[in-house]
Structures are given as C-alpha cells and as structure tokens.
Design a protein around this motif. Structure first.
Motif, PDB file in Angstrom:
ATOM      1  N   UNK A 275       0.836  -1.195   0.000  1.00 59.06           N
ATOM      2  CA  UNK A 275       0.000   0.000   0.000  1.00 59.06           C
ATOM      3  C   UNK A 275       0.874   1.250   0.000  1.00 59.06           C
ATOM      4  N   UNK A 276       0.614   2.140  -0.952  1.00 59.43           N
ATOM      5  CA  UNK A 276       1.374   3.383  -1.053  1.00 59.43           C
ATOM      6  C   UNK A 276       0.392   4.552  -1.103  1.00 59.43           C
ATOM      7  N   UNK A 277       0.448   5.453  -0.115  1.00 53.93           N
ATOM      8  CA  UNK A 277      -0.417   6.639  -0.165  1.00 53.93           C
ATOM      9  C   UNK A 277      -0.031   7.519  -1.356  1.00 53.93           C
ATOM     10  N   UNK A 278      -1.032   8.175  -1.950  1.00 55.48           N
ATOM     11  CA  UNK A 278      -0.740   9.066  -3.075  1.00 55.48           C
ATOM     12  C   UNK A 278      -0.047  10.344  -2.616  1.00 55.48           C
ATOM     13  N   UNK A 279      -0.306  10.773  -1.392  1.00 52.92           N
ATOM     14  CA  UNK A 279       0.327  11.995  -0.899  1.00 52.92           C
ATOM     15  C   UNK A 279       0.022  13.170  -1.806  1.00 52.92           C
TER      16      UNK A 279
ATOM     17  N   UNK B 178     -12.843   4.390   1.256  1.00 49.40           N
ATOM     18  CA  UNK B 178     -11.842   5.159   1.997  1.00 49.40           C
ATOM     19  C   UNK B 178     -12.052   6.646   1.734  1.00 49.40           C
ATOM     20  N   UNK B 179     -11.665   7.508   2.674  1.00 53.95           N
ATOM     21  CA  UNK B 179     -11.836   8.952   2.453  1.00 53.95           C
ATOM     22  C   UNK B 179     -10.917   9.504   1.379  1.00 53.95           C
ATOM     23  N   UNK B 180      -9.766   8.880   1.193  1.00 50.66           N
ATOM     24  CA  UNK B 180      -8.840   9.309   0.140  1.00 50.66           C
ATOM     25  C   UNK B 180      -8.372   8.075  -0.624  1.00 50.66           C
ATOM     26  N   UNK B 181      -7.938   8.305  -1.850  1.00 50.60           N
ATOM     27  CA  UNK B 181      -7.480   7.187  -2.671  1.00 50.60           C
ATOM     28  C   UNK B 181      -6.105   6.704  -2.224  1.00 50.60           C
ATOM     29  N   UNK B 182      -5.867   5.456  -2.512  1.00 51.42           N
ATOM     30  CA  UNK B 182      -4.546   4.871  -2.259  1.00 51.42           C
ATOM     31  C   UNK B 182      -4.216   3.915  -3.405  1.00 51.42           C
TER      32      UNK B 182
ATOM     33  N   UNK C 222       3.261  -6.516 -11.585  1.00 53.25           N
ATOM     34  CA  UNK C 222       2.130  -6.758 -10.707  1.00 53.25           C
ATOM     35  C   UNK C 222       0.856  -6.149 -11.242  1.00 53.25           C
ATOM     36  N   UNK C 223      -0.170  -6.171 -10.402  1.00 50.45           N
ATOM     37  CA  UNK C 223      -1.458  -5.562 -10.701  1.00 50.45           C
ATOM     38  C   UNK C 223      -1.821  -4.676  -9.515  1.00 50.45           C
ATOM     39  N   UNK C 224      -2.412  -3.523  -9.778  1.00 51.30           N
ATOM     40  CA  UNK C 224      -2.678  -2.588  -8.685  1.00 51.30           C
ATOM     41  C   UNK C 224      -4.061  -1.986  -8.832  1.00 51.30           C
ATOM     42  N   UNK C 225      -4.670  -1.698  -7.690  1.00 51.63           N
ATOM     43  CA  UNK C 225      -5.899  -0.915  -7.659  1.00 51.63           C
ATOM     44  C   UNK C 225      -5.567   0.477  -7.139  1.00 51.63           C
ATOM     45  N   UNK C 226      -6.051   1.479  -7.855  1.00 50.21           N
ATOM     46  CA  UNK C 226      -5.876   2.857  -7.431  1.00 50.21           C
ATOM     47  C   UNK C 226      -7.272   3.418  -7.198  1.00 50.21           C
ATOM     48  N   UNK C 227      -7.562   3.721  -5.940  1.00 52.54           N
ATOM     49  CA  UNK C 227      -8.894   4.234  -5.662  1.00 52.54           C
ATOM     50  C   UNK C 227      -9.242   4.168  -4.198  1.00 52.54           C
TER      51      UNK C 227
END
Length: 306
Positions: free
Chosen positions: A207-211, A248-252, A235-240
């Motif tokens: 998990x990486x915060x968008x910051x 979630x209140x903010x995307x990650x 890999x495969x990633x979900x952004x949202x």
C-alpha cells in the motif's frame, strides 16, 4: 546533488549552465531545454533550478494534489538526463515577493554564479510573474550571462506539457502519458500498513499513499514496481477508494506483486502505471472481488508479458 539554499551554494555547484523551470514530470519538453543548456556550453556543469514546493502549491494550497513528480523522483529524472546539480529553492513568501530583477541578480548571478541559462519560451518568474523571456534576455546580457530560449516541443497532438500529461493520466491513458514523459508515470512512496485484507483472499498488497501526487483515473492497472533494492517486479494494482471494503476517504495505491514474497513495510517503492485495465467498481462480496482480482492479474500478466 540537491541544493536548497541559493545563498550557500558550494563552489563546485556554481558557475554552470542552469536550466530554469518547474520541471514537474521531467517530460520530453523539459529534456529539450536541458539538451539546449548543455549544447550551448558543454564545457560547463549542467544544473537545473526548480522550486519546492511547486509555486502553485504555495499560492493555491486548497487545490487537489497535482504533482507528477515529487522532489526525489524529479531529481533522479533530472540526473538521468545529465544534470549534475539540482537547485530546489524553497518557494515561500520571500521568493514569491522577490521581483524579477532581484531574482536575476541575487539568485542567478550572485547565488548560483550562472554563466548560461536555458528556459522554455513561456518561462515567467519573479513577483506576480513579472519577468518574461524578453526581460530575462536583457537582464542576463547585462551581466554577461548567455541565454537559450527553447521553443515548445510539439507532437501531432500539440505542445508537450505537464498539463497535457496530467489530463491523459486522469482520463486513463498511462501509455500515452509515458510517450510524453519518456518513461512510465510512477507513484513513489513508503509502503504503509493497510487493513491486510488482501492477504486473506490470496492477494497481499503493498500500500502506497498518493500523498501530493496527482490522482490518475481510479481503477485497476498493470504495473511494474521498483523496490528499494533495485528489483523491478511486475504486478497488478488498484488505485482508488476500495468501495467493496466500505470506501476510503482518500485514494490509495494497492499493488499485488507477482511471484513475490517479502516484507516491504517502511521501504520506499516506485510503482509505474503501465496499462489501465478497468474502472474501479463495487462488488457484491469479497468472494466476487477475489474472482475479479484473479481475472485482473491474468490481464496484467498478459499486458506486461509477465
């Protein structure tokens, strides 16, 4: 090397050719400015002068995050293009109030000892952007400093710009953004603890915060992650905002790395968005989500040739 104080520039970082700009994304247009800077005075060290934070973040702090590159990634991209010294000047009230003439004299001439400058045709600087290219040319010439003004770099769609790249990413076209950047767009940050739900359904994620990064289109991507030790893992990633998990209140960014095991918590990782696979959506159950993730992973492997 990154230098943050124009009043205390080491002697080794003075007296070079200085490319001027915000350099957000360090895209092909920025690379053209750097090439022109080096070509004008190839015997001099090449430097880039930028601002941190981006002036827009200072003047409009309420705007959503929009950065393509934060300073460490920006500096790395500049170094890859031959820049020896990155001057990342702290942009606050002092620089915002500094007039164009004072900026040339105090920062470029006295502080950096610049012997040649390069910028894009629309470069503007100083209090209320009072200095344009014509002003810079005269002010530089009066101090014996050369100037290269680089026209916009265009492709079939028009000028290459950070704004255009942001729009492509927000519309879900990372491959087209990569063509303008000269490399895939990547989100870089420290791997943080999530709710560890992914591992319970067989797909552990980093998990990486968008910051302060721009938020691209929400959805699922084929990705390649560069780890702290230099390994590159597909890999495969979900952004949202994970609507199936309640939202979630903010995307990650949550990246599942193929055929990988290891503890990445607290380490820096850079996740490059290679291909947009589908939009984020809410599933009726975690079992349905698990089935879809397997489909997404197969699609990502095919897209990446992994």
């Amino acid at each position: 090397m990154i230098h943050g104080d124009w009043r205390e520039v080491p002697d080794a970082a003075r007296g070079g050719t200085v490319a001027l700009g915000n350099f957000d994304g360090v895209h092909l247009g920025h690379a053209a400015v750097l090439r022109a800077a080096h070509a004008a005075r190839p015997e001099l060290p090449l430097a880039a002068l930028t601002f941190e934070p981006h002036p827009r973040e200072h003047f409009r702090p309420e705007d959503p995050p929009f950065r393509l590159t934060l300073l460490p990634a920006k500096a790395a991209a500049l170094r890859a293009l031959g820049v020896a010294h990155v001057h990342a000047l702290p942009f606050g009230a002092e620089l915002a109030a500094m007039g164009a003439e004072e900026f040339v004299e105090q920062v470029l001439h006295r502080g950096l000892g610049a012997r040649h400058l390069a910028c894009g045709a629309d470069f503007a600087f100083g209090h209320r952007r009072g200095g344009d290219v014509a002003f810079l040319r005269g002010a530089a010439e009066a101090r014996g400093i050369g100037l290269s003004v680089v026209p916009h770099l265009d492709d079939a769609e028009g000028p290459i710009s950070s704004t255009r790249i942001r729009r492509l990413l927000q519309d879900g076209y990372p491959e087209r953004a990569a063509l303008l950047l000269g490399r895939p767009f990547a989100i870089t940050g420290t791997v943080s603890h999530g709710d560890k739900r992914g591992r319970t359904i067989g797909f552990p994620t980093a998990n990486i915060p968008l910051g302060r990064h721009l938020e691209p289109a929400r959805g699922v991507y084929a990705v390649r992650a560069t780890l702290a030790d230099g390994r590159v893992v597909p890999g495969v990633a979900n952004l949202g905002r994970r609507p199936t998990a309640g939202g979630d209140p903010v995307s990650r960014l949550e990246a599942h790395l193929f055929d990988f095991s290891g503890d990445l918590y607290g380490q820096e990782a850079s996740v490059a968005l290679e291909r947009f696979l589908r939009e984020e959506r809410k599933f009726e159950s975690f079992e349905a989500l698990k089935v879809q993730i397997a489909v997404d992973a197969a699609a990502a492997r095919a897209a990446l040739g992994a």
